[in-house]
Enzyme design. Structure first.
Site, PDB file in Angstrom:
ATOM      1  N   ASN A  10       0.875  -1.172   0.000  1.00  0.00           N
ATOM      2  CA  ASN A  10       0.000   0.000   0.000  1.00  0.00           C
ATOM      3  C   ASN A  10       0.911   1.220   0.000  1.00  0.00           C
ATOM      4  O   ASN A  10       1.425   1.623   1.047  1.00  0.00           O
ATOM      5  CB  ASN A  10      -0.912  -0.016   1.224  1.00  0.00           C
ATOM      6  CG  ASN A  10      -1.864   1.175   1.264  1.00  0.00           C
ATOM      7  OD1 ASN A  10      -1.762   2.095   0.456  1.00  0.00           O
ATOM      8  ND2 ASN A  10      -2.769   1.166   2.227  1.00  0.00           N
ATOM      9  N   ARG A  92      -2.538  -2.064  -3.567  1.00  0.00           N
ATOM     10  CA  ARG A  92      -3.732  -1.248  -3.396  1.00  0.00           C
ATOM     11  C   ARG A  92      -3.641  -0.063  -4.347  1.00  0.00           C
ATOM     12  O   ARG A  92      -2.660   0.678  -4.348  1.00  0.00           O
ATOM     13  CB  ARG A  92      -3.829  -0.733  -1.963  1.00  0.00           C
ATOM     14  CG  ARG A  92      -5.064   0.143  -1.744  1.00  0.00           C
ATOM     15  CD  ARG A  92      -4.949   0.979  -0.490  1.00  0.00           C
ATOM     16  NE  ARG A  92      -6.134   1.791  -0.284  1.00  0.00           N
ATOM     17  CZ  ARG A  92      -6.135   2.962   0.339  1.00  0.00           C
ATOM     18  NH1 ARG A  92      -5.007   3.458   0.826  1.00  0.00           N
ATOM     19  NH2 ARG A  92      -7.251   3.649   0.491  1.00  0.00           N
ATOM     20  N   HIS A 181     -12.737   2.946  -0.246  1.00  0.00           N
ATOM     21  CA  HIS A 181     -12.715   1.931   0.834  1.00  0.00           C
ATOM     22  C   HIS A 181     -13.369   0.624   0.379  1.00  0.00           C
ATOM     23  O   HIS A 181     -13.878  -0.141   1.201  1.00  0.00           O
ATOM     24  CB  HIS A 181     -13.434   2.434   2.101  1.00  0.00           C
ATOM     25  CG  HIS A 181     -12.793   3.609   2.747  1.00  0.00           C
ATOM     26  ND1 HIS A 181     -13.538   4.629   3.346  1.00  0.00           N
ATOM     27  CD2 HIS A 181     -11.499   3.964   2.909  1.00  0.00           C
ATOM     28  CE1 HIS A 181     -12.714   5.534   3.837  1.00  0.00           C
ATOM     29  NE2 HIS A 181     -11.470   5.157   3.585  1.00  0.00           N
ATOM     30  N   ASN A 212     -10.119   7.823  10.129  1.00  0.00           N
ATOM     31  CA  ASN A 212      -9.888   9.237   9.847  1.00  0.00           C
ATOM     32  C   ASN A 212     -10.590   9.620   8.550  1.00  0.00           C
ATOM     33  O   ASN A 212     -11.176  10.687   8.432  1.00  0.00           O
ATOM     34  CB  ASN A 212      -8.393   9.518   9.755  1.00  0.00           C
ATOM     35  CG  ASN A 212      -8.093  10.999   9.754  1.00  0.00           C
ATOM     36  OD1 ASN A 212      -8.554  11.732  10.621  1.00  0.00           O
ATOM     37  ND2 ASN A 212      -7.322  11.458   8.782  1.00  0.00           N
ATOM     38  N   ARG A 242     -11.764  15.957   6.670  1.00  0.00           N
ATOM     39  CA  ARG A 242     -12.551  16.276   5.480  1.00  0.00           C
ATOM     40  C   ARG A 242     -13.966  16.666   5.870  1.00  0.00           C
ATOM     41  O   ARG A 242     -14.550  16.096   6.792  1.00  0.00           O
ATOM     42  CB  ARG A 242     -12.594  15.082   4.523  1.00  0.00           C
ATOM     43  CG  ARG A 242     -11.245  14.653   3.992  1.00  0.00           C
ATOM     44  CD  ARG A 242     -11.402  13.452   3.069  1.00  0.00           C
ATOM     45  NE  ARG A 242     -10.118  12.812   2.809  1.00  0.00           N
ATOM     46  CZ  ARG A 242      -9.911  11.506   2.803  1.00  0.00           C
ATOM     47  NH1 ARG A 242     -10.923  10.680   3.048  1.00  0.00           N
ATOM     48  NH2 ARG A 242      -8.723  11.008   2.556  1.00  0.00           N
ATOM     49  N   MET A 284     -10.793  10.617  17.763  1.00  0.00           N
ATOM     50  CA  MET A 284     -12.060  10.469  18.466  1.00  0.00           C
ATOM     51  C   MET A 284     -11.861  10.213  19.958  1.00  0.00           C
ATOM     52  O   MET A 284     -12.688  10.623  20.780  1.00  0.00           O
ATOM     53  CB  MET A 284     -12.887   9.343  17.834  1.00  0.00           C
ATOM     54  CG  MET A 284     -14.297   9.205  18.394  1.00  0.00           C
ATOM     55  SD  MET A 284     -15.305  10.720  18.264  1.00  0.00           S
ATOM     56  CE  MET A 284     -15.663  10.739  16.503  1.00  0.00           C
ATOM     57  N   ARG A 285     -10.776   9.573  20.326  1.00  0.00           N
ATOM     58  CA  ARG A 285     -10.516   9.340  21.753  1.00  0.00           C
ATOM     59  C   ARG A 285     -10.339  10.653  22.497  1.00  0.00           C
ATOM     60  O   ARG A 285     -10.879  10.844  23.600  1.00  0.00           O
ATOM     61  CB  ARG A 285      -9.278   8.461  21.923  1.00  0.00           C
ATOM     62  CG  ARG A 285      -9.442   7.046  21.403  1.00  0.00           C
ATOM     63  CD  ARG A 285      -8.111   6.342  21.271  1.00  0.00           C
ATOM     64  NE  ARG A 285      -7.265   6.994  20.267  1.00  0.00           N
ATOM     65  CZ  ARG A 285      -6.113   6.522  19.831  1.00  0.00           C
ATOM     66  NH1 ARG A 285      -5.633   5.381  20.325  1.00  0.00           N
ATOM     67  NH2 ARG A 285      -5.393   7.164  18.916  1.00  0.00           N
ATOM     68  N   GLY A 333     -14.922   2.926  14.203  1.00  0.00           N
ATOM     69  CA  GLY A 333     -16.042   1.987  14.227  1.00  0.00           C
ATOM     70  C   GLY A 333     -15.781   0.783  15.111  1.00  0.00           C
ATOM     71  O   GLY A 333     -16.689   0.289  15.793  1.00  0.00           O
ATOM     72  N   ASN A 335     -13.523   0.684  17.684  1.00  0.00           N
ATOM     73  CA  ASN A 335     -13.017   0.966  19.024  1.00  0.00           C
ATOM     74  C   ASN A 335     -13.806   1.983  19.833  1.00  0.00           C
ATOM     75  O   ASN A 335     -13.578   2.098  21.040  1.00  0.00           O
ATOM     76  CB  ASN A 335     -11.561   1.443  18.919  1.00  0.00           C
ATOM     77  CG  ASN A 335     -10.649   0.370  18.363  1.00  0.00           C
ATOM     78  OD1 ASN A 335     -10.526  -0.699  18.946  1.00  0.00           O
ATOM     79  ND2 ASN A 335     -10.020   0.648  17.227  1.00  0.00           N
ATOM     80  N   GLU A 385      -8.236  -5.158   5.163  1.00  0.00           N
ATOM     81  CA  GLU A 385      -8.063  -4.817   3.751  1.00  0.00           C
ATOM     82  C   GLU A 385      -6.874  -5.551   3.132  1.00  0.00           C
ATOM     83  O   GLU A 385      -6.925  -5.951   1.962  1.00  0.00           O
ATOM     84  CB  GLU A 385      -7.894  -3.303   3.607  1.00  0.00           C
ATOM     85  CG  GLU A 385      -9.158  -2.533   3.979  1.00  0.00           C
ATOM     86  CD  GLU A 385      -8.943  -1.032   4.017  1.00  0.00           C
ATOM     87  OE1 GLU A 385      -9.189  -0.391   2.981  1.00  0.00           O
ATOM     88  OE2 GLU A 385      -8.536  -0.516   5.065  1.00  0.00           O
TER      89      GLU A 385
END
Length: 406
Positions: A10, A92, A181, A212, A242, A284-285, A333, A335, A385
């Site tokens: 990737n 990828r 994705h 993210n 974004r 997010m944490r 999603g 965690n 992935e």
């Protein structure tokens, strides 16, 4: 073909992530990352199966040097790129346009098409191309396979894929909704069906890939019928940096009134918007810590994030007509229990709910977090992935023998 190993690459603009996977049992023989390529000090982290990881810092001027460094680390573990056990290299590739609907053996024509798509993926496709060309130079005899982020979404009907603008203009400039994705959405929708004990063709799933970068998809019987990202990964959900959906006239307003250039607006919407634009954090944490401490700016950012997420859940419920499961995946999603709880709160009329105790459990396995007997299953399904890319690559080269040598 005798080899059973696939190297997954990737290649980003300044990084290369890699995994070497033995497809006989799905064992990860090595996992690693080269980051800050081209900077004064780069870093390589390499972890072989069984642990004993290695890390070093130094100069890695370009992707060729990065892949040579990767090859050297693999060789130290007896896993060199010259091994006869290596069956193929899977890459990828972010944007495959309408043309690439499945994994594809890379040749000059494929490279030319990926290059032709650079205007709609200027941040991603150039780096993907560099990784491919470097890998080809290192192993010109080996099958190289492109697995496209957009491929899973090519099953969308025209009613979902078309924007409502002049058709001739849209076609001339390839303007349509492609989605991204895709390898994650394909893997997670299939694993969700397995979790329910059903075949993918018998299950309708809403997949929420929340990292993210974030995207949603509506998957009917194993085929994508709608997804939130569009021409680029900017459309859709609120993301780390974004904006996601907004009135396109905002751009004209910023040009005319704010006297901002196209490049400045591009940077604003892709790098200084979303959660970081709303509250200064895109982790997010940290946002949840600030919410719990009473930070109103963080609370508003969280509420906007959840509001957009609920809108897409409701919209895709309507698109599918019947929903068997909603699956949360990727970093946030998988965690963030508060995000999952808030996203379905108030949707009990649609059959959606989470069990507080089940939702609070952390783990690496796919699991249900909805109450027993719920009409719609709510699941946490860790994405993979790299394994999806490896599986698609291995299946293709096994099906066609060694296509680069025939």
């Amino acid at each position: 073909m005798t080899g059973t190993r696939v190297l997954v690459l990737n290649s980003g603009s300044s990084s290369v992530k890699y995994q070497l996977i033995d497809m006989r049992g799905g064992e990860r023989l090595a996992v690693g990352l080269v980051e800050r390529i081209g900077e004064e000090t780069s870093r390589l982290k390499h972890t072989p199966a069984g642990g004993g990881g290695r890390e070093w810092s130094g100069a890695v001027p370009d992707h060729e040097a990065a892949l040579k460094a990767v090859a050297a680390e693999l060789a130290k573990d007896g896993l060199g790129l010259d091994s006869p056990e290596l069956a193929a290299i899977g890459h990828r590739v972010v944007h495959g346009g309408k043309h690439f609907t499945e994994p594809t053996v890379i040749d000059d024509a494929v490279l030319a098409e990926i290059e032709r798509l650079i205007p709609v993926a200027p941040l991603h496709n150039p780096a993907n191309l560099t990784g491919i060309r470097t890998a080809q130079a290192l192993r010109p005899d080996l099958p190289q396979v492109a697995v496209f982020d957009t491929a899973f979404h090519t099953t969308m009907p025209e009613s979902a894929a078309r924007y409502a603008i002049d058709v001739e203009t849209a076609d001339a400039h390839r303007i349509r909704r492609y989605g991204f994705h895709g390898t994650s959405h394909a893997y997670v929708s299939r694993e969700t069906a397995r979790l329910l004990g059903k075949a993918p063709e018998d299950v309708n799933v809403i997949v929420l890939h929340l990292g993210n970068g974030a995207s949603a998809s509506a998957v009917r019987g194993g085929r994508c019928v709608d997804t939130s990202m569009g021409l680029t990964p900017l459309e859709g959900l609120v993301m780390g940096t974004r904006s996601g959906d907004m009135d396109p006239a905002v751009i004209f307003h910023l040009m005319r009134v704010g006297e901002m250039s196209a490049d400045e607006i591009d940077t604003l919407l892709n790098k200084r918007s979303g959660l970081i634009g709303l509250c200064g954090d895109n982790d997010m944490r940290e946002i949840r810590r600030r919410v719990d401490a009473g930070d109103e700016r963080a609370r508003l950012a969280f509420d906007i994030y959840i509001h957009r997420l609920k809108k897409y859940i409701g919209a895709y419920y309507a698109v599918l007509g019947r929903v068997d499961a909603v699956a949360f995946t990727a970093g946030v999603g998988e965690n963030s229990a508060p995000v999952r709880e808030a996203a379905v709160a108030g949707l009990e009329g649609l059959g959606l709910a989470v069990d507080g105790e089940l939702n609070a459990v952390r783990g690496d396995e796919a699991r249900l977090i909805s109450p027993a007997g719920a009409r719609v299953a709510v699941a946490v399904v860790p994405t993979d992935e790299e394994m999806e890319i490896a599986a698609q690559t291995y299946a293709l080269v096994n099906e066609s023998g060694n296509p680069r040598l025939t």
